[in-house]
Design an enzyme around this catalytic site. Structure first.
Site, PDB file in Angstrom:
ATOM      1  N   ASP A 169       4.136   0.565  -3.545  1.00  0.00           N
ATOM      2  CA  ASP A 169       4.494   0.862  -2.161  1.00  0.00           C
ATOM      3  C   ASP A 169       5.485  -0.128  -1.601  1.00  0.00           C
ATOM      4  O   ASP A 169       5.257  -1.325  -1.622  1.00  0.00           O
ATOM      5  CB  ASP A 169       3.238   0.877  -1.295  1.00  0.00           C
ATOM      6  CG  ASP A 169       2.434   2.133  -1.548  1.00  0.00           C
ATOM      7  OD1 ASP A 169       3.016   3.212  -1.416  1.00  0.00           O
ATOM      8  OD2 ASP A 169       1.251   2.024  -1.896  1.00  0.00           O
ATOM      9  N   ASP A 193       4.746  -3.620  -8.247  1.00  0.00           N
ATOM     10  CA  ASP A 193       4.024  -3.012  -7.141  1.00  0.00           C
ATOM     11  C   ASP A 193       4.712  -1.683  -6.808  1.00  0.00           C
ATOM     12  O   ASP A 193       5.894  -1.502  -7.078  1.00  0.00           O
ATOM     13  CB  ASP A 193       4.075  -3.969  -5.938  1.00  0.00           C
ATOM     14  CG  ASP A 193       3.525  -3.322  -4.688  1.00  0.00           C
ATOM     15  OD1 ASP A 193       2.394  -2.830  -4.760  1.00  0.00           O
ATOM     16  OD2 ASP A 193       4.217  -3.310  -3.667  1.00  0.00           O
TER      17      ASP A 193
END
Lengths: 172, 839
Positions: free
Chosen positions: B169, B167
């Site tokens: 963010d 991922d």
């Protein structure tokens, strides 16, 4: 295949443009509206000239003037079986995507000669036969369309490089 | 590639096959008749004179082929009578249409969207799986997908790698669009100048929802040590990016993190291709088999189906309070109360301290809260999130909701640009700094690491002290190692038999690893990883206090799920089996803390202990995390251990007393309701009541935290359905409890007993038990209790029951203490409420 077609188009003009150079404005608007679009059957590549611009008719209610413009245009209609040149845009294990001008097309791994294999470890990933053929993003390829489909405003095609003289274009 | 043809349901059975038009081996075309059949129907026929009669009619019909191919086998013969739908022929199809691009078959180039009278079903349904990172128009069939995946697995096994889905963010980077950062970055005199030098920026011009935010700069801070981390990890894993940002955003980030595309290549998937705005799913990339996939993400709740493959990373929060700029589409993050040391901040400025607290709390909720620098009551947060949860559940893929979310994101971004929360925070920090120059103002702990005092003269808002990736790398290495250890072990066994006997020296590597052998022996990461993880907190029995909002079931809360995935056992209540009490540092005087303080064995630790242990995959030494328990709690606890309570205010009859004695400290592990907490929280409001200790009750009141009590009372009131009866009895409970009395222990026992003695510990039976106990008391409120403990519909059932029970107790106490006036009054009110409910 390319064609020259006589076509017509309706151009509307805002009242603030009414004046001397109206016809130029209409032609300009026509170019902006029509050039580079896809009707679902063909792409309008370029407008050669306008044959006739009808008298303007003011539309009741809005005050816009409407012109019927007939023009000659070069259009391209992709046919099944046509051979086109394209530039590769994306490569994955299922096949690769390429753009033949305005037409996005897909060449699946079934339609790639068996000696040209997907190499996921290369950066960027590519289809290669470890000799002269390397198909990666940006490669120029010659493909044969084997199916097309039109939607409103766009067309798609499936292509093959599994024939002689298709595939990577050398020295381009 | 044979395909079975069935006749279809719509024919008028029984039918008689009259002629087979194709012989096996013949080629057939779509819509070409391959079979002739006849059937009889009864029809009303009339003549011009008005007479009508029924007539049998024999009709002949053709059966048309739904696809191109070659006839292979008939399963019927001419003259056969067919009663119902059946498979009647097998054909070899020319093309399985297993790869489709924008409605076209990628193999034969035919248009798949075409429907005709002959087609049995939509051809586009044959290839539904979308497994390509950057294309949504391309779909493949199940077969094709598993073939591709098998190839991938073999390749990975050959290279001894695994897949890692990363991922972006707050996991490996933190993004922010606050213009202040650009200013600080350009200004060497700014306090945060140094740390900001590694912050990269780009502009985004996609057609996402921006408005004012259009064309603004995105500032990207990579997590410290990211480069090394990715380089190291990419030797063991094939990396994929999976982000909820837009594609343009993802590509830009990838350009920053991985400029030469060596790490991620084109394996980037964003919310544009995800097909789901609220959840991520491994099935999007690995539709068939997720055995060899590990995920790292800062949010576990977006991976509802793939928790077992997930390593939850502590969110990287560099730009304090900004949170995840792409999170508006996701369900709201579950918040933990932040580890804030409130008392160390200047006591003269309580408002500011509170502001800092609220800032700390906002990191997931985003700028909306950042700007409002007022302390937020915990209840509000809980209520808001519950509401949002409902909205989210109701929404589904609602277009309106989508638009709303888009607007929300726009708002959030604009707010960031306009209000500049970071600037405000820094200013405030500076101000505080000036005011208390030599006082060592502690900052909140951000990254789960103990604060190292910065030698800076000036305190900077932005700090670069995150070391999560170090642990993460360790974990990933560990998983990789044990995965391949197990695989190699399985290889030897699978090889087994004859070849192994013949060639013991070669049995292992050569033959099988080339072909990567049988994929069925490949171990599953979803089993390997939990096995490693569960060792972390094995044997820990944990009770949590103050970490989960009142209305939420602890067992379903994020932190508990996580702790359980690390092998800890979560209990609702403090008991002799419990080894750790994890308490929120902001609330160290809850009942559970007090209860735990009595037992020397239980270590009372702050939530940081739990978070750090889970982050490091290693049980941390509890020493530094021990929570300071106020002396009075300990002392009272110690005293009470020895002395027995002299009297019982609750008028419990002897039988229940005996039961409680016999069932001792034996408490049930899993009580599904939180009624326990509710009733125990009530006791929290009561000051300690030990005459025996020689402490005056007033003294106890002095250090009693009335603010806390008020907050809790408020929470309690908000929780309840605010029926008249509830509120009324609520107040009476408090007034009753404030009168000092002894025998608290008895009260506990009393309550515990009501749960303990029923083994199955069902919520209903708990209530029934309490009801029975209540009935034994001689009060005029029996009717009330029975009325109220009827199961109320809806999810609040448990909680309601608990409240009502506590409330009714309060009433009973009052009626004994204060006489009958109050009772009458209450009875009236309750009757009113009842008749309201009835009517």
């Amino acid at each position: 295949m390319f064609f020259v077609l006589n076509l017509t188009h309706q151009v509307t003009l805002h009242p603030s443009y009414f004046g001397r150079s109206m016809h130029e404005l209409v032609t300009g608007k026509l170019l902006k509206d029509v050039e580079g679009t896809c009707t679902g059957r063909y792409f309008i590549i370029t407008i050669m000239d306008t044959v006739n611009i009808s008298e303007g008719r003011v539309l009741p209610g809005s005050g816009l003037a409407e012109f019927n413009v007939s023009y000659r245009a070069v259009v391209w209609r992709p046919f099944k079986g046509e051979t086109v040149d394209a530039i590769v845009t994306s490569v994955n294990q299922v096949g690769f995507f390429a753009d033949a001008g305005p037409l996005p097309l897909f060449v699946s791994s079934h339609l790639i000669p068996p000696d040209i294999k997907f190499d996921p470890n290369a950066t960027p990933p590519q289809f290669t036969n470890n000799e002269d053929s390397v198909i990666e993003i940006g490669t120029h390829v010659r493909v044969k369309l084997i199916g097309t489909r039109a939607e409103v405003g766009s067309m798609y095609a499936i292509a093959s490089i599994k024939e002689d003289y298709l595939g990577c274009l050398q020295g381009s | 590639m044979g395909k079975q043809l069935d006749l279809g349901h719509h024919l008028r059975y029984p039918i008689t096959v009259s002629k087979l038009l194709k012989a096996p081996g013949d080629s057939i075309k779509k819509q070409e008749p391959i079979l002739q059949y006849k059937f009889t129907t009864v029809r009303e026929v009339g003549d011009p004179f008005g007479e009508q009669w029924k007539e049998k009619q024999v009709t002949f019909a053709d059966w048309d082929s739904p696809s191109d191919g070659t006839m292979r086998k008939w399963k019927i013969q001419e003259g056969m009578v067919i009663e119902k739908n059946m498979m009647f022929a097998e054909i070899e199809e020319d093309c399985p249409h297993s790869i489709q691009f924008a409605g076209l078959c990628g193999i034969c180039g035919k248009d798949m969207t075409e429907m005709s009278w002959a087609s049995a079903k939509n051809d586009t349904d044959r290839a539904k799986i979308n497994m390509i990172h950057d294309q949504t128009a391309l779909t493949v069939s199940q077969d094709e997908a598993s073939k591709a995946e098998e190839e991938l697995q073999r390749r990975l096994l050959r290279d001894r790698k695994l897949s890692l889905v990363v991922d972006l963010d707050q996991t490996i980077i933190h993004a922010c669009i606050e213009p202040t950062i650009g200013e600080w970055q350009a200004d060497p005199s700014a306090g945060n100048y140094e740390v900001l030098q590694q912050v990269k920026s780009f502009q985004l011009n996609d057609d996402g929802p921006r408005g004012l935010a259009n064309g603004c700069n995105y500032y990207i801070k990579m997590r410290p040590g990211l480069k090394e981390f990715l380089n190291k990890v990419s030797e063991m894993y094939e990396l994929h990016v999976y982000t909820m940002g837009t594609r343009a955003y993802a590509l830009n980030i990838a350009k920053i993190v991985d400029p030469d595309k060596r790490l991620f290549g084109d394996r980037i998937i964003s919310r544009d291709e995800n097909g789901n705005m609220t959840a991520k799913s491994l099935a999007r990339l690995f539709p068939v088999d997720t055995k060899m996939v590990v995920i790292i993400d800062d949010r576990a709740d977006v991976w509802p189906k793939n928790r077992m493959n997930l390593i939850k990373v502590h969110p990287y929060d560099f730009f304090v309070g900004i949170g995840d700029i792409n999170s508006t589409y996701l369900p709201k993050r579950e918040e933990l109360p932040k580890d804030v040391e409130i008392p160390k901040l200047k006591p003269s400025k309580p408002i500011e301290a509170a502001a800092v607290t609220s800032e700390g709390k906002t990191d997931g909720i985003g700028a909306t809260r950042v700007s409002s620098k007022t302390p937020i009551a915990p209840t509000e947060g809980a209520k808001v999130s519950a509401l949002e949860e409902l909205v989210r559940m109701g929404g589904g893929d609602d277009q309106a909701l989508r638009l709303e979310q888009a607007a929300e994101q726009e708002n959030l971004l604009e707010k960031q640009i306009k209000e500049r929360p970071l600037l405000h925070m820094q200013e405030q920090l500076d101000k505080e700094e000036d005011e208390a120059d030599d006082e060592e103002a502690k900052e909140e702990v951000k990254n789960g690491e103990t604060v190292t005092e910065h030698p800076h003269h000036k305190h900077n808002l932005l700090k670069d002290d995150d070391i999560e990736l170090m642990y993460l790398e360790k974990h990933l290495t560990q998983i990789h190692k044990s995965f391949y250890e197990q695989y190699d072990g399985a290889l030897v066994n699978a090889q087994g038999g004859r070849i192994a006997q013949l060639k013991p020296s070669h049995s292992r590597k050569v033959p099988i690893k080339e072909k990567a052998g049988d994929l069925s022996i490949v171990p599953d990461v979803a089993e390997v990883m939990p096995r490693i993880k569960t060792r972390t907190l094995e044997g820990c029995v944990i009770v949590m206090s103050g970490l989960v909002p009142l209305g939420v079931d602890i067992m379903r809360s994020e932190i508990a799920l996580q702790a359980m995935s690390f092998g800890a056992v979560i209990h609702y209540k403090v008991s002799s089996k419990v080894t750790h009490l994890v308490a929120s540092t902001s609330r160290t005087r809850t009942t559970k803390v007090k209860q735990a303080a009595r037992r020397e064995k239980i270590k009372i630790v702050s939530q940081q202990w739990l978070l750090n242990s889970m982050s490091k995959w290693k049980k941390e030494d509890e020493g530094p995390y021990l929570v300071h328990v106020s002396e009075s709690d300990r002392k009272r606890a110690a005293g009470e251990e020895g002395s027995s309570p002299p009297s019982d205010m609750n008028e419990t009859d002897d039988s229940s007393d005996d039961e409680s004695a016999s069932s001792g400290g034996e408490e049930t592990d899993s009580i599904p309701s939180n009624s326990q907490d509710m009733s125990l929280e009530l006791d929290d409001l009561a000051p300690s009541e030990d005459y025996d200790e020689g402490q005056s009750p007033v003294e106890q009141m002095n250090n009693f935290d009335w603010n806390l009590a008020d907050a809790e009372l408020e929470a309690f009131m908000d929780e309840s359905d605010s029926e008249a009866s509830d509120t009324a009895s609520e107040i009476s409970t408090n007034s009753g409890d404030r009168t000092p009395r002894s025998g608290e222990k008895r009260k506990y026992n009393d309550r515990e007993e009501s749960v303990d003695s029923d083994g199955d510990s069902d919520a209903e039976s708990t209530l029934a038990k309490k009801q029975r106990v209540a009935n034994k008391r001689s009060t005029g409120l029996k009717s009330l209790t029975s009325e109220q403990s009827l199961p109320t519909p809806g999810p609040t059932n448990d909680g309601e029951g608990g409240e009502d029970d506590g409330a009714s107790k309060g009433i009973q106490e009052d009626d004994e203490d204060d006489g009958f006036d109050l009772e009458r009054e209450l009875m009236e009110q309750l009757e009113n409420a009842d008749s309201d409910g009835g009517g």
